[in-house]
Design an enzyme around this catalytic site. Structure first.
Site, PDB file in Angstrom:
ATOM      1  CG  ASP A  77       3.380  56.449  33.676  1.00 23.82           C
ATOM      2  OD1 ASP A  77       3.003  55.827  32.659  1.00 23.82           O
ATOM      3  OD2 ASP A  77       2.660  56.594  34.686  1.00 23.82           O
ATOM      4  CB  SER A  78       5.146  52.844  29.520  1.00 25.99           C
ATOM      5  OG  SER A  78       5.373  53.775  28.484  1.00 25.99           O
ATOM      6  CG  ASP A  86       2.107  59.494  31.089  1.00 27.10           C
ATOM      7  OD1 ASP A  86       1.002  60.016  31.286  1.00 27.10           O
ATOM      8  OD2 ASP A  86       2.296  58.265  31.008  1.00 27.10           O
ATOM      9  CE  LYS A 140      -0.746  58.922  28.745  1.00 27.15           C
ATOM     10  NZ  LYS A 140      -1.114  58.263  30.016  1.00 27.15           N
ATOM     11  CD  GLU A 151      -2.475  56.150  34.125  1.00 23.61           C
ATOM     12  OE1 GLU A 151      -2.998  55.488  35.050  1.00 23.61           O
ATOM     13  OE2 GLU A 151      -1.426  55.801  33.556  1.00 23.61           O
ATOM     14  CD  GLU A 206      -3.480  51.330  28.339  1.00 25.29           C
ATOM     15  OE1 GLU A 206      -3.204  52.464  28.780  1.00 25.29           O
ATOM     16  OE2 GLU A 206      -2.734  50.338  28.480  1.00 25.29           O
TER      17      GLU A 206
HETATM   18  O1  KIV Z   1       2.950  55.483  29.846  1.00 27.06           O
HETATM   19  C1  KIV Z   1       2.424  55.092  28.806  1.00 27.06           C
HETATM   20  O2  KIV Z   1       3.075  54.642  27.856  1.00 27.06           O
HETATM   21  C2  KIV Z   1       0.968  55.161  28.733  1.00 27.06           C
HETATM   22  C3  KIV Z   1       0.323  54.336  27.677  1.00 27.06           C
HETATM   23  C4  KIV Z   1       0.182  52.939  28.165  1.00 27.06           C
HETATM   24  C5  KIV Z   1      -0.981  54.895  27.286  1.00 27.06           C
HETATM   25  O3  KIV Z   1       0.372  55.806  29.521  1.00 27.06           O
END
Ligand code: KIV
Length: 296
Positions: free
Chosen positions: A56-57, A95, A125, A127, A194
């Site tokens: 989600d970055s 994500d 993934k 969090e 992280e």
């Molecule tokens: O979205 C992302 O790139 C992430 C990384 C910072 C681990 O979750």
């Protein structure tokens, strides 16, 4: 449009969960990078990258959001589909964006299912540690591989106190270790750490059976993740983590190329002869004659 760099000639086998477990068992670290679009996924695949995180970055690196909170499921699906079209070998992790799983097990299952079925990802993934263990269990029970992400978790930055290093005190380390164990117990296939110092991160990895990857968690991980736009120098924003090694300055290359293009256009240096389509001189003469007649 000219062709993208040719992928390596020998096609690689698809990287699977089994292959990633074997790599861990043999002590071979996995290379893990973010990507959000088709060309980046093709480049990553051609370079021999083992795992791609459609993070989600992407909301920050590609869409210009200040943080990852506004990213939607639709945006993540858009990114994930594009990456999966390009990544023929790399293992793709999709994500789960903010509020796509936090509120219920059912919502988590539905959205994880979308990233797999519609997006084409191999794994999702999310969090969070102990509090998110029920979500991990629900997703795993639906037959979907899950990576748990703990330490610095950008979706809860406001609650957690901003971008900082985690696990620097015994109390924080114990909490991270408990989170990691709870994720594994709930059925997580992988764990991502992280922004944790190397020593405590190593203890977490040693305590788990599943592969543990790191982004800013030191050397003793089962694989290393970086954000593509940090490592190639293409991130336009303020966040610049200590762990992000820069391998190129693509932003500078693009800006220079565009500056040269602007100059060429203004000075009528572009297009040159080689950028124009030829025409049979006899046909050109006929066209000139037609235009001359029209002008009468
Ligand atoms: O979205 C992302 O790139 C992430 C990384 C910072 C681990 O979750």
């Amino acid at each position: 449009m000219s062709a993208t760099p040719a992928p390596s000639t020998a096609p690689r086998k698809k990287v699977t969960i089994g292959a990633l477990r074997t790599m861990k068992a043999k002590g071979i670290p996995a290379s893990y990078i973010t990507a959000y679009d088709y060309p980046s996924a093709c480049f990553a695949d051609a370079a021999g990258i083992d795992m791609i995180l459609v993070g989600d970055s992407g909301g920050m690196t590609l869409l210009g959001y200040k943080n990852t909170l506004p990213v939607t499921m639709d945006e993540m699906l858009h990114f994930t589909k594009a990456v999966c079209r390009g990544a023929k070998s790399a293992f793709v992790v999709g994500d789960m964006p903010f509020m796509s799983y936090q509120s219920s097990d059912e919502l988590a299952q539905i959205n994880a299912g979308r990233l797999i079925a519609e997006g084409g990802a191999d794994c999702v993934k999310l969090e969070g540690g102990r509090k998110m263990a029920p979500r991990v269990r629900a997703i795993a029970d639906a037959g979907i591989a899950v990576m748990g992400h703990i330490g610095l978790t950008p979706q809860s930055l406001s609650a957690a106190g901003g971008y900082r290093v985690y696990g620097k005190t015994r109390a924080e380390f114990e909490s991270i270790l408990d989170d990691a164990l709870a994720l594994e117990e709930a059925g997580a296939t992988f764990v991502l750490l992280e922004a944790i110092p190397e020593e405590p991160a190593s203890y977490v990895r040693e305590a788990l059976k599943v592969p543990v990857y790191g982004i800013g968690a030191g050397r003793n991980m089962d694989g290393q993740l970086l954000i593509l736009h940090d490592m190639i120098g293409a991130f336009v924003g303020d966040v610049s983590p200590k762990f992000a090694k820069r391998y190129a300055n693509v932003g500078q290359v693009i800006t220079q190329a565009l500056t040269d293009y602007v100059k060429d256009v203004k000075e009528r240096q572009f297009p040159a002869e080689e950028h124009m389509y030829p025409i049979d001189p006899a046909e050109a003469a006929k066209i000139r004659e037609y235009m001359a007649q029209r002008g009468k």
